[in-house]
Design a protein around this motif. Sequence first.
Motif, mmCIF file in Angstrom:
data_model
loop_
_atom_site.group_PDB
_atom_site.id
_atom_site.type_symbol
_atom_site.label_atom_id
_atom_site.label_comp_id
_atom_site.label_asym_id
_atom_site.label_seq_id
_atom_site.Cartn_x
_atom_site.Cartn_y
_atom_site.Cartn_z
ATOM 1 N N ARG A 161 0.816 -1.209 0.000
ATOM 2 C CA ARG A 161 0.000 0.000 0.000
ATOM 3 C C ARG A 161 0.854 1.265 0.000
ATOM 4 N N ALA A 162 2.027 1.197 0.614
ATOM 5 C CA ALA A 162 2.851 2.410 0.700
ATOM 6 C C ALA A 162 4.301 2.046 0.932
ATOM 7 N N LEU A 165 2.150 -3.272 4.134
ATOM 8 C CA LEU A 165 1.441 -4.341 3.455
ATOM 9 C C LEU A 165 0.052 -4.503 4.049
ATOM 10 N N VAL A 166 -0.936 -4.729 3.183
ATOM 11 C CA VAL A 166 -2.322 -4.905 3.622
ATOM 12 C C VAL A 166 -2.940 -6.064 2.858
ATOM 13 N N ASP A 167 -4.060 -6.559 3.353
ATOM 14 C CA ASP A 167 -4.838 -7.550 2.626
ATOM 15 C C ASP A 167 -5.526 -6.864 1.447
ATOM 16 N N HIS A 168 -5.509 -7.498 0.283
ATOM 17 C CA HIS A 168 -6.056 -6.846 -0.914
ATOM 18 C C HIS A 168 -7.561 -6.600 -0.812
ATOM 19 N N ALA A 169 -8.244 -7.356 0.065
ATOM 20 C CA ALA A 169 -9.684 -7.174 0.226
ATOM 21 C C ALA A 169 -10.027 -6.406 1.503
ATOM 22 N N GLY A 170 -9.020 -5.895 2.190
ATOM 23 C CA GLY A 170 -9.257 -5.120 3.394
ATOM 24 C C GLY A 170 -9.545 -5.935 4.635
ATOM 25 N N ARG A 177 -2.731 -3.774 8.859
ATOM 26 C CA ARG A 177 -1.524 -3.520 8.084
ATOM 27 C C ARG A 177 -0.314 -4.084 8.802
ATOM 28 N N TYR A 178 0.658 -4.500 7.994
ATOM 29 C CA TYR A 178 1.973 -4.860 8.498
ATOM 30 C C TYR A 178 2.963 -3.797 8.013
ATOM 31 N N ARG A 179 3.863 -3.372 8.894
ATOM 32 C CA ARG A 179 4.929 -2.469 8.466
ATOM 33 C C ARG A 179 6.274 -3.158 8.650
ATOM 34 N N LEU A 180 7.108 -3.086 7.631
ATOM 35 C CA LEU A 180 8.436 -3.678 7.645
ATOM 36 C C LEU A 180 9.459 -2.580 7.391
ATOM 37 N N GLY A 181 10.650 -2.733 7.937
ATOM 38 C CA GLY A 181 11.762 -1.838 7.631
ATOM 39 C C GLY A 181 12.799 -2.599 6.834
ATOM 40 N N LEU A 229 10.007 -2.855 -6.132
ATOM 41 C CA LEU A 229 8.709 -2.962 -5.475
ATOM 42 C C LEU A 229 8.075 -1.579 -5.309
ATOM 43 N N ARG A 230 6.816 -1.471 -5.675
ATOM 44 C CA ARG A 230 6.115 -0.198 -5.607
ATOM 45 C C ARG A 230 4.675 -0.407 -5.137
#
Length: 314
Positions: free
Chosen positions: A8-9, A22-27, A62-66, A84-85
């Motif tokens: 997502r970002a 990262l998010v689920d494509h269906a929310g 959401r998951y956030r990774l560094g 990756l975008r």
Amino acid sequence: MPDPLLVRALAVESDGVLSLELVDHAGRELPPWEPGAHLDVHLANGMSRQFSLCGDPHDRHRYRLGVLREPSGRGGSAYVHDVLRPGHTVEHLGPRNHFRLEPSPAYLFVAGGIGITPILPMLARAEADGAAWTLLYGGRTAASMAFTGELARYGERVTLHPQDSHGLLDLDGLLGTPRADTLVYCCGPEPLLRAVEQRMAAWPADALHVERFAAPDQPVRDPASEHEVEVVLAESGRTVMVGPDTSILQALLDAGVDVLHDCTEGICGSCETKVVEGEVDHRDYVLTEREKAAGDCMMLCVSRACGTRLVLGL
């Protein structure tokens, strides 16, 4: 494998570090996780990498990774940075956790470089639990140190220590005297981990918890010092013989046994397998001494058997 996650970002967190959302494509809600967990991310270039979750465990959407760009790496981090975008998808497994934050009235956190990522949610948990804690965070330069804006809210509990302006971390001052009822959590490059381990030799055995990004350099093992092992798969009753020059993981793969694996160095935990019978010669860098003593699981990529027979939960 679960459904792919949607990117997502992406955001620049410091020189050389991106955060990946990262998010689920269906929310839909994502599987829960605890501080210290990581995600196995499978990239379209065929590579698989483990990245620590550094967001909010209470945010189930959401998951956030560094991700640190590793110029001398195998190409996984470069792919994330260069290819990756938002809108792309990634395959994944997990979350999985071998760096759990154990309950304690007090903590000392030590982070080096990108090792801050698993520490971030630990700080929030320690704060919420009312524990006493401090963080010593080092990096090559101030500009290379990620997430410092988020850390500012903790005030003097956090010490930022860029090496180019402040020199090496004062580990003797921090760890030279053992502290009662205090756990130490450390993540970062191997020289930092070794330095922390050396200075904690007089601390209680279970006081230190570390997470490694790579296995320490070790002498090449001599097959002449190893022995053949009979490995029995409990679920099928099948037996696989493992020669002295082959890992248990490789022998199982060669025999057509589907075993989840990744690093093959004993640091990621992907190949953790239940041990039903037999004594394990643990050689991994994932399990704690207490977990190794329990003897009910092992990392197939590096660990072997003390005896000549193992029964595994496969």
